[in-house]
Design a protein around this motif. Structure first.
Motif, PDB file in Angstrom:
ATOM      1  N   GLN A  27       0.829  -1.205   0.000  1.00 11.40           N
ATOM      2  CA  GLN A  27       0.000   0.000   0.000  1.00 11.40           C
ATOM      3  C   GLN A  27       0.867   1.261   0.000  1.00 11.40           C
ATOM      4  OE1 GLN A  27      -2.384  -0.970   3.448  1.00 11.40           O
ATOM      5  NE2 GLN A  27      -4.107  -1.603   2.169  1.00 11.40           N
ATOM      6  N   LEU A  28       1.954   1.265   0.768  1.00 14.26           N
ATOM      7  CA  LEU A  28       2.865   2.411   0.774  1.00 14.26           C
ATOM      8  C   LEU A  28       3.534   2.576  -0.589  1.00 14.26           C
ATOM      9  CD1 LEU A  28       4.521   1.975   4.289  1.00 14.26           C
ATOM     10  CD2 LEU A  28       3.093   3.909   3.555  1.00 14.26           C
ATOM     11  N   GLU A  29       3.863   1.462  -1.231  1.00 18.66           N
ATOM     12  CA  GLU A  29       4.481   1.503  -2.555  1.00 18.66           C
ATOM     13  C   GLU A  29       3.542   2.151  -3.567  1.00 18.66           C
ATOM     14  OE1 GLU A  29       6.763  -1.705  -5.361  1.00 18.66           O
ATOM     15  OE2 GLU A  29       4.821  -2.307  -4.542  1.00 18.66           O
ATOM     16  N   LEU A  30       2.273   1.751  -3.552  1.00 17.44           N
ATOM     17  CA  LEU A  30       1.301   2.334  -4.475  1.00 17.44           C
ATOM     18  C   LEU A  30       1.061   3.808  -4.166  1.00 17.44           C
ATOM     19  CD1 LEU A  30      -1.249  -0.600  -4.793  1.00 17.44           C
ATOM     20  CD2 LEU A  30       0.374   0.208  -6.518  1.00 17.44           C
ATOM     21  N   LEU A  31       1.022   4.156  -2.891  1.00 13.56           N
ATOM     22  CA  LEU A  31       0.849   5.551  -2.507  1.00 13.56           C
ATOM     23  C   LEU A  31       2.055   6.379  -2.949  1.00 13.56           C
ATOM     24  CD1 LEU A  31      -0.955   7.609  -1.103  1.00 13.56           C
ATOM     25  CD2 LEU A  31       0.056   6.920   1.075  1.00 13.56           C
ATOM     26  N   ALA A  32       3.256   5.840  -2.798  1.00 13.85           N
ATOM     27  CA  ALA A  32       4.463   6.532  -3.254  1.00 13.85           C
ATOM     28  C   ALA A  32       4.441   6.705  -4.771  1.00 13.85           C
ATOM     29  CB  ALA A  32       5.714   5.763  -2.819  1.00 13.85           C
ATOM     30  N   ALA A  33       3.987   5.681  -5.492  1.00 11.75           N
ATOM     31  CA  ALA A  33       3.883   5.788  -6.950  1.00 11.75           C
ATOM     32  C   ALA A  33       2.888   6.879  -7.331  1.00 11.75           C
ATOM     33  CB  ALA A  33       3.459   4.447  -7.554  1.00 11.75           C
TER      34      ALA A  33
ATOM     35  N   ILE B 135      -4.274  13.495  -5.105  1.00  8.90           N
ATOM     36  CA  ILE B 135      -4.607  12.095  -4.845  1.00  8.90           C
ATOM     37  C   ILE B 135      -5.803  12.064  -3.905  1.00  8.90           C
ATOM     38  CG2 ILE B 135      -3.787   9.916  -3.871  1.00  8.90           C
ATOM     39  CD1 ILE B 135      -0.914  11.039  -4.360  1.00  8.90           C
ATOM     40  N   LEU B 136      -6.793  11.283  -4.242  1.00 10.97           N
ATOM     41  CA  LEU B 136      -7.949  11.090  -3.383  1.00 10.97           C
ATOM     42  C   LEU B 136      -7.962   9.632  -2.948  1.00 10.97           C
ATOM     43  CD1 LEU B 136     -10.654  11.985  -2.108  1.00 10.97           C
ATOM     44  CD2 LEU B 136     -11.743  11.333  -4.274  1.00 10.97           C
ATOM     45  N   LEU B 137      -7.868   9.408  -1.646  1.00 11.92           N
ATOM     46  CA  LEU B 137      -7.914   8.057  -1.112  1.00 11.92           C
ATOM     47  C   LEU B 137      -9.325   7.788  -0.622  1.00 11.92           C
ATOM     48  CD1 LEU B 137      -4.621   8.045   0.987  1.00 11.92           C
ATOM     49  CD2 LEU B 137      -4.962   7.196  -1.324  1.00 11.92           C
ATOM     50  N   GLU B 138      -9.946   6.777  -1.182  1.00 11.80           N
ATOM     51  CA  GLU B 138     -11.295   6.405  -0.787  1.00 11.80           C
ATOM     52  C   GLU B 138     -11.286   5.000  -0.217  1.00 11.80           C
ATOM     53  OE1 GLU B 138     -14.513   8.249  -3.690  1.00 11.80           O
ATOM     54  OE2 GLU B 138     -13.082   6.965  -4.746  1.00 11.80           O
ATOM     55  N   ASP B 139     -12.029   4.810   0.849  1.00 12.99           N
ATOM     56  CA  ASP B 139     -12.188   3.478   1.417  1.00 12.99           C
ATOM     57  C   ASP B 139     -13.151   3.598   2.582  1.00 12.99           C
ATOM     58  OD1 ASP B 139     -11.877   0.743   1.705  1.00 12.99           O
ATOM     59  OD2 ASP B 139      -9.700   0.824   1.702  1.00 12.99           O
ATOM     60  N   ASP B 140     -13.409   2.492   3.240  1.00 10.46           N
ATOM     61  CA  ASP B 140     -14.310   2.492   4.375  1.00 10.46           C
ATOM     62  C   ASP B 140     -13.687   3.231   5.552  1.00 10.46           C
ATOM     63  OD1 ASP B 140     -16.132   0.939   2.968  1.00 10.46           O
ATOM     64  OD2 ASP B 140     -15.201  -0.931   3.625  1.00 10.46           O
TER      65      ASP B 140
ATOM     66  N   CYS C 123     -12.025   3.806   9.017  1.00  4.88           N
ATOM     67  CA  CYS C 123     -10.975   3.046   9.732  1.00  4.88           C
ATOM     68  C   CYS C 123     -10.259   2.062   8.819  1.00  4.88           C
ATOM     69  CB  CYS C 123     -11.561   2.327  10.939  1.00  4.88           C
ATOM     70  SG  CYS C 123     -12.249   3.453  12.152  1.00  4.88           S
ATOM     71  N   SER C 124      -9.922   2.491   7.607  1.00  7.51           N
ATOM     72  CA  SER C 124      -9.254   1.591   6.661  1.00  7.51           C
ATOM     73  C   SER C 124      -7.766   1.894   6.507  1.00  7.51           C
ATOM     74  CB  SER C 124      -9.943   1.668   5.299  1.00  7.51           C
ATOM     75  OG  SER C 124      -9.855   2.984   4.807  1.00  7.51           O
ATOM     76  N   ARG C 125      -7.177   2.653   7.422  1.00  7.63           N
ATOM     77  CA  ARG C 125      -5.756   2.941   7.480  1.00  7.63           C
ATOM     78  C   ARG C 125      -5.289   4.030   6.532  1.00  7.63           C
ATOM     79  NH1 ARG C 125      -1.990  -1.924   7.956  1.00  7.63           N
ATOM     80  NH2 ARG C 125      -1.492  -1.362   5.838  1.00  7.63           N
ATOM     81  N   ARG C 126      -6.189   4.746   5.882  1.00  4.45           N
ATOM     82  CA  ARG C 126      -5.759   5.795   4.950  1.00  4.45           C
ATOM     83  C   ARG C 126      -4.854   6.806   5.642  1.00  4.45           C
ATOM     84  NH1 ARG C 126     -11.518   5.865   3.829  1.00  4.45           N
ATOM     85  NH2 ARG C 126     -11.443   7.457   5.429  1.00  4.45           N
ATOM     86  N   SER C 127      -5.327   7.374   6.739  1.00  2.00           N
ATOM     87  CA  SER C 127      -4.543   8.396   7.451  1.00  2.00           C
ATOM     88  C   SER C 127      -3.228   7.826   7.949  1.00  2.00           C
ATOM     89  CB  SER C 127      -5.342   8.961   8.629  1.00  2.00           C
ATOM     90  OG  SER C 127      -6.506   9.594   8.167  1.00  2.00           O
ATOM     91  N   SER C 128      -3.259   6.625   8.479  1.00  2.00           N
ATOM     92  CA  SER C 128      -2.039   6.002   8.997  1.00  2.00           C
ATOM     93  C   SER C 128      -1.020   5.775   7.895  1.00  2.00           C
ATOM     94  CB  SER C 128      -2.365   4.669   9.674  1.00  2.00           C
ATOM     95  OG  SER C 128      -3.184   4.883  10.786  1.00  2.00           O
TER      96      SER C 128
ATOM     97  N   PRO D  63      -8.621  18.692   8.210  1.00  2.00           N
ATOM     98  CA  PRO D  63      -9.831  17.884   8.340  1.00  2.00           C
ATOM     99  C   PRO D  63     -10.986  18.475   7.519  1.00  2.00           C
ATOM    100  CG  PRO D  63      -8.975  18.546  10.485  1.00  2.00           C
ATOM    101  CD  PRO D  63      -8.225  19.305   9.455  1.00  2.00           C
ATOM    102  N   LEU D  64     -11.640  17.633   6.789  1.00  2.00           N
ATOM    103  CA  LEU D  64     -12.795  18.051   5.997  1.00  2.00           C
ATOM    104  C   LEU D  64     -14.051  17.366   6.527  1.00  2.00           C
ATOM    105  CD1 LEU D  64     -11.170  17.877   2.463  1.00  2.00           C
ATOM    106  CD2 LEU D  64     -11.505  19.886   3.892  1.00  2.00           C
ATOM    107  N   ASN D  65     -14.188  17.411   7.832  1.00  2.00           N
ATOM    108  CA  ASN D  65     -15.264  16.706   8.503  1.00  2.00           C
ATOM    109  C   ASN D  65     -16.023  17.701   9.364  1.00  2.00           C
ATOM    110  OD1 ASN D  65     -16.753  15.190  10.373  1.00  2.00           O
ATOM    111  ND2 ASN D  65     -15.312  13.493  10.268  1.00  2.00           N
ATOM    112  N   GLU D  66     -17.331  17.708   9.264  1.00  2.00           N
ATOM    113  CA  GLU D  66     -18.135  18.652  10.048  1.00  2.00           C
ATOM    114  C   GLU D  66     -18.088  18.358  11.543  1.00  2.00           C
ATOM    115  OE1 GLU D  66     -20.743  15.229   9.004  1.00  2.00           O
ATOM    116  OE2 GLU D  66     -19.480  16.511   7.810  1.00  2.00           O
ATOM    117  N   ASN D  67     -17.632  17.175  11.926  1.00  2.00           N
ATOM    118  CA  ASN D  67     -17.562  16.809  13.341  1.00  2.00           C
ATOM    119  C   ASN D  67     -16.225  17.191  13.979  1.00  2.00           C
ATOM    120  OD1 ASN D  67     -20.123  15.661  13.276  1.00  2.00           O
ATOM    121  ND2 ASN D  67     -19.301  13.733  12.521  1.00  2.00           N
ATOM    122  N   TYR D  68     -15.329  17.757  13.198  1.00  2.00           N
ATOM    123  CA  TYR D  68     -14.011  18.126  13.716  1.00  2.00           C
ATOM    124  C   TYR D  68     -14.123  19.365  14.581  1.00  2.00           C
ATOM    125  CZ  TYR D  68      -9.178  19.686  13.838  1.00  2.00           C
ATOM    126  OH  TYR D  68      -7.951  20.093  14.249  1.00  2.00           O
TER     127      TYR D  68
END
Length: 145
Positions: free
Chosen positions: A93-99, A107-112, A114-119, A136-141
């Motif tokens: 996953q880090l390799e693909l993100l680096a690419a 880059i837009l990362l989409e997933d469910d 708690c899917s480790r995007r931020s990590s 943060p682009l979250n209204e709850n922030y």
């Protein structure tokens, strides 16, 4: 290793980022990944290199994540940072993100949830010694001072 062979390996990784990673279902991803491998064939030496899921930080201004080389920044590593465990999946996953980062495009990362995007993004910034600014682009922030 010939330059054209090395380019083919890069093309495979970028094709995976552009095409295979668009699918949310594992079966669709695997099928697209297989088609990319069939269409963009590489020799045995590069195939072994592609499977070498290792992070190499031994060179001062460059880090290798799997088969992708990316320039490093100048930020001093945060000693309080807790690294992700570098499992095979994490390095892939880090390799693909680096690419994807090499493209110099947004880059837009989409997933469910708690899917480790931020990590993964934090880990890539840490490995490459780059400063990470989180917006943060979250209204709850809630902004904390």
């Amino acid at each position: 290793m010939q330059t054209s062979d090395a380019r083919m390996l890069s093309i495979r990784k970028f094709a995976e980022v552009v095409y295979a990673c668009q699918f949310h279902g594992h079966e669709d991803y695997q099928r697209t990944h297989q088609l990319i491998q069939e269409k963009f064939q590489i020799n045995e030496a590069l195939s072994a290199r592609e499977q070498d899921l290792f992070i190499d930080t031994s060179v001062a201004n460059v880090v290798r994540i799997g088969s992708i080389y990316i320039k490093t920044g100048t930020e001093e590593p945060d000693s309080s940072f807790t690294n992700l465990v570098h499992t095979k999946l994490t390095i892939q996953q880090l390799e693909l993100l680096a690419a994807a980062c090499q493209s110099k495009r947004s880059i837009l990362l989409e997933d469910d949830t708690c899917s480790r995007r931020s990590s993964l993004v934090m880990e890539l910034a840490h490995i490459t010694r780059n400063r990470l600014i989180v917006i943060p682009l979250n209204e709850n922030y809630e902004h904390q001072i």
